[in-house]
Motif scaffolding. Structure first.
Motif, short mmCIF file in Angstrom:
data_model
loop_
_atom_site.label_atom_id
_atom_site.label_comp_id
_atom_site.label_asym_id
_atom_site.label_seq_id
_atom_site.Cartn_x
_atom_site.Cartn_y
_atom_site.Cartn_z
N ARG A 211 71.68 58.70 31.96
CA ARG A 211 70.76 59.69 31.41
C ARG A 211 71.41 60.48 30.27
O ARG A 211 70.78 60.74 29.24
CB ARG A 211 70.29 60.65 32.50
CG ARG A 211 69.17 61.60 32.04
CD ARG A 211 68.66 62.49 33.16
NE ARG A 211 67.49 63.24 32.76
CZ ARG A 211 66.24 62.81 32.85
NH1 ARG A 211 66.01 61.62 33.35
NH2 ARG A 211 65.22 63.55 32.47
N ASP A 212 72.68 60.84 30.44
CA ASP A 212 73.39 61.55 29.38
C ASP A 212 73.49 60.70 28.11
O ASP A 212 73.31 61.19 27.00
CB ASP A 212 74.80 61.92 29.84
CG ASP A 212 74.80 63.03 30.89
OD1 ASP A 212 73.75 63.66 31.09
OD2 ASP A 212 75.86 63.25 31.50
N ILE A 213 73.76 59.41 28.29
CA ILE A 213 73.84 58.51 27.14
C ILE A 213 72.49 58.40 26.44
O ILE A 213 72.40 58.45 25.21
CB ILE A 213 74.34 57.12 27.57
CG1 ILE A 213 75.78 57.20 28.06
CG2 ILE A 213 74.24 56.12 26.41
CD1 ILE A 213 76.27 55.91 28.71
N ALA A 214 71.43 58.26 27.23
CA ALA A 214 70.08 58.18 26.65
C ALA A 214 69.76 59.44 25.86
O ALA A 214 69.13 59.37 24.78
CB ALA A 214 69.05 57.96 27.76
N ALA A 215 70.19 60.59 26.36
CA ALA A 215 69.96 61.84 25.64
C ALA A 215 70.74 61.86 24.33
O ALA A 215 70.21 62.26 23.29
CB ALA A 215 70.37 63.03 26.52
N GLY A 222 64.69 66.39 23.28
CA GLY A 222 64.75 67.71 23.89
C GLY A 222 65.83 67.86 24.93
O GLY A 222 66.07 68.96 25.42
N GLU A 223 66.49 66.74 25.29
CA GLU A 223 67.58 66.82 26.27
C GLU A 223 68.91 66.61 25.56
O GLU A 223 68.98 66.05 24.48
CB GLU A 223 67.39 65.77 27.37
CG GLU A 223 66.15 66.02 28.20
CD GLU A 223 66.16 65.20 29.48
OE1 GLU A 223 67.25 64.86 29.95
OE2 GLU A 223 65.06 64.90 29.98
N GLY A 224 69.96 67.04 26.20
CA GLY A 224 71.28 66.87 25.60
C GLY A 224 72.30 67.82 26.17
O GLY A 224 73.43 67.88 25.70
N GLY A 225 71.91 68.59 27.17
CA GLY A 225 72.85 69.52 27.80
C GLY A 225 73.70 68.82 28.84
O GLY A 225 73.88 67.61 28.81
N GLY A 226 74.20 69.60 29.76
CA GLY A 226 75.00 69.04 30.85
C GLY A 226 76.47 68.97 30.51
O GLY A 226 76.93 69.44 29.47
N LEU A 227 77.22 68.36 31.40
CA LEU A 227 78.66 68.27 31.28
C LEU A 227 79.06 67.44 30.06
O LEU A 227 78.53 66.35 29.85
CB LEU A 227 79.24 67.65 32.55
CG LEU A 227 80.76 67.52 32.63
CD1 LEU A 227 81.39 68.91 32.74
CD2 LEU A 227 81.15 66.66 33.83
N ARG A 228 80.01 67.96 29.29
CA ARG A 228 80.52 67.20 28.14
C ARG A 228 81.69 66.35 28.60
O ARG A 228 82.85 66.66 28.41
CB ARG A 228 80.95 68.14 27.02
CG ARG A 228 79.86 69.04 26.47
CD ARG A 228 78.62 68.30 26.04
NE ARG A 228 78.87 67.34 24.99
CZ ARG A 228 77.93 66.59 24.44
NH1 ARG A 228 76.67 66.67 24.87
NH2 ARG A 228 78.22 65.72 23.48
N TRP A 229 81.40 65.25 29.27
CA TRP A 229 82.44 64.39 29.82
C TRP A 229 83.15 63.60 28.72
O TRP A 229 82.64 63.41 27.62
CB TRP A 229 81.87 63.46 30.88
CG TRP A 229 80.52 62.86 30.58
CD1 TRP A 229 79.32 63.32 31.01
CD2 TRP A 229 80.24 61.68 29.80
NE1 TRP A 229 78.30 62.51 30.56
CE2 TRP A 229 78.84 61.49 29.82
CE3 TRP A 229 81.04 60.77 29.10
CZ2 TRP A 229 78.22 60.44 29.16
CZ3 TRP A 229 80.43 59.71 28.44
CH2 TRP A 229 79.03 59.56 28.48
N LYS A 230 84.34 63.15 29.07
CA LYS A 230 85.19 62.44 28.12
C LYS A 230 84.52 61.15 27.65
O LYS A 230 84.15 60.30 28.45
CB LYS A 230 86.53 62.11 28.78
CG LYS A 230 87.56 61.50 27.83
CD LYS A 230 88.87 61.27 28.57
CE LYS A 230 89.92 60.66 27.65
NZ LYS A 230 91.19 60.40 28.39
N GLY A 231 84.33 61.02 26.35
CA GLY A 231 83.72 59.84 25.77
C GLY A 231 82.25 60.02 25.41
O GLY A 231 81.67 59.17 24.73
N ARG A 232 81.64 61.11 25.83
CA ARG A 232 80.21 61.31 25.57
C ARG A 232 79.90 61.37 24.08
O ARG A 232 78.85 60.88 23.64
CB ARG A 232 79.72 62.57 26.29
CG ARG A 232 78.24 62.84 26.11
CD ARG A 232 77.72 63.88 27.08
NE ARG A 232 76.34 64.21 26.80
CZ ARG A 232 75.55 64.93 27.59
NH1 ARG A 232 76.04 65.41 28.73
NH2 ARG A 232 74.29 65.19 27.27
#
Length: 278
Positions: A211-215, A222-232
């Motif tokens: 989901r993070d990748i799709a954002a 409109g999405e793109g928040g959340g944890l900024r994990w390594k490689g994102r």
């Protein structure tokens, strides 16, 4: 496969009989926030796998052999739903890539037992420290000689090999904390697929890394928040054109959003068949 009608024999090819599809999946910690339970992710993986096998595809997965893991889920699935292969095609339904850390955590007897239990259904690829396949008759020597040093490099080598040897990647879920590689496993496999220009099917409806990748790829406006994990940050420069999955724009957006398994399966199959037909 041959089917007979009276004296007439008709031969046909399953639409995905010459395709090997990689499935990239692991637990997703944010499913509860989406109103889902872990069972939904397992059910989704099982349904996707079942439909792909029914269309003649082989499945590829890289992971360990935990009793309750996704590898075991796929093993259980192929004992009930064998691949609908073309006539004369006796290849195993699943190709399981085992990186060295997973191999070295088991005894030679355990590895041989797993292989014997799934003979004819699963093709194991045991990988050494550099990601090269270890012949079965040399597993004992490898276990006695090697250590588990350099785990990040070993996982990267495995993931790149999976992408090189498969025709498309389906990604869903994926942990973004507590991972052992240089980035989350789902992320590394997705990035490898993008670089290798493989068809990519991103299912973001089950949360997690996918989901993070799709954002990041702007498939979920409109999405793109959340944890900024390594490689994102590697995915912000890639958009819809990087998917190469045979789906129209609205279809790829729908696949990235949906948590309805039937809809996801229909879209994945539609894209794979279109790609197979060229």
């Amino acid at each position: 496969m041959d089917r007979s009608f009276g004296r007439r024999r008709v031969s046909y090819n399953e639409p995905l009989s010459d395709r090997t599809i990689a499935i990239s999946i692991s637990e997703s910690t944010d499913m509860a926030a989406l109103g889902l339970a872990p069972e939904h992710l397992r059910d989704a993986a099982a349904e996707i796998a079942r439909h792909l096998l029914a269309l003649g595809a082989r499945l590829a997965y890289g992971g360990d052999l935990r009793d309750d893991g996704f590898t075991e889920l796929l093993f259980e699935l192929v004992t009930r739903h064998r691949r609908d292969a073309d006539a004369g095609d006796r290849r195993a339904s699943i190709v399981n890539y085992l990186p060295w850390p997973s191999i070295s955590s088991l005894s030679l007897a355990d590895l041989k037992e797993k292989r014997a239990r799934t003979e004819g259904l699963v093709e194991f690829k045991f990988l050494d420290l550099d990601g090269h396949v270890i012949p079965v008759d040399r597993l004992g020597d490898a276990l006695a000689r090697h250590s588990s040093a350099g785990i990040e490099q070993q996982l990267t080598a495995m993931r790149r090999l999976i992408v090189r040897e498969t025709d498309a990647l389906v990604a869903l879920g994926g942990r973004v904390e507590g991972f052992k590689g240089k980035m989350p496993g789902v992320a590394e496999e997705v990035l490898s697929a993008i670089v290798a220009e493989r068809p990519l099917y991103l299912m973001g409806g089950f949360g997690g890394c996918a989901r993070d990748i799709a954002a990041e790829m702007r498939l979920l406006p409109g999405e793109g928040g959340g944890l900024r994990w390594k490689g994102r940050d590697n995915f912000g420069d890639h958009g819809l054109s990087a998917l190469r999955n045979g789906l129209e724009r609205d279809e790829s957006h729908s696949l990235a959003r949906t948590a309805h398994v039937d809809q996801a399966v229909a879209l994945i199959v539609r894209g794979l068949v279109r790609c197979a037909r060229g």
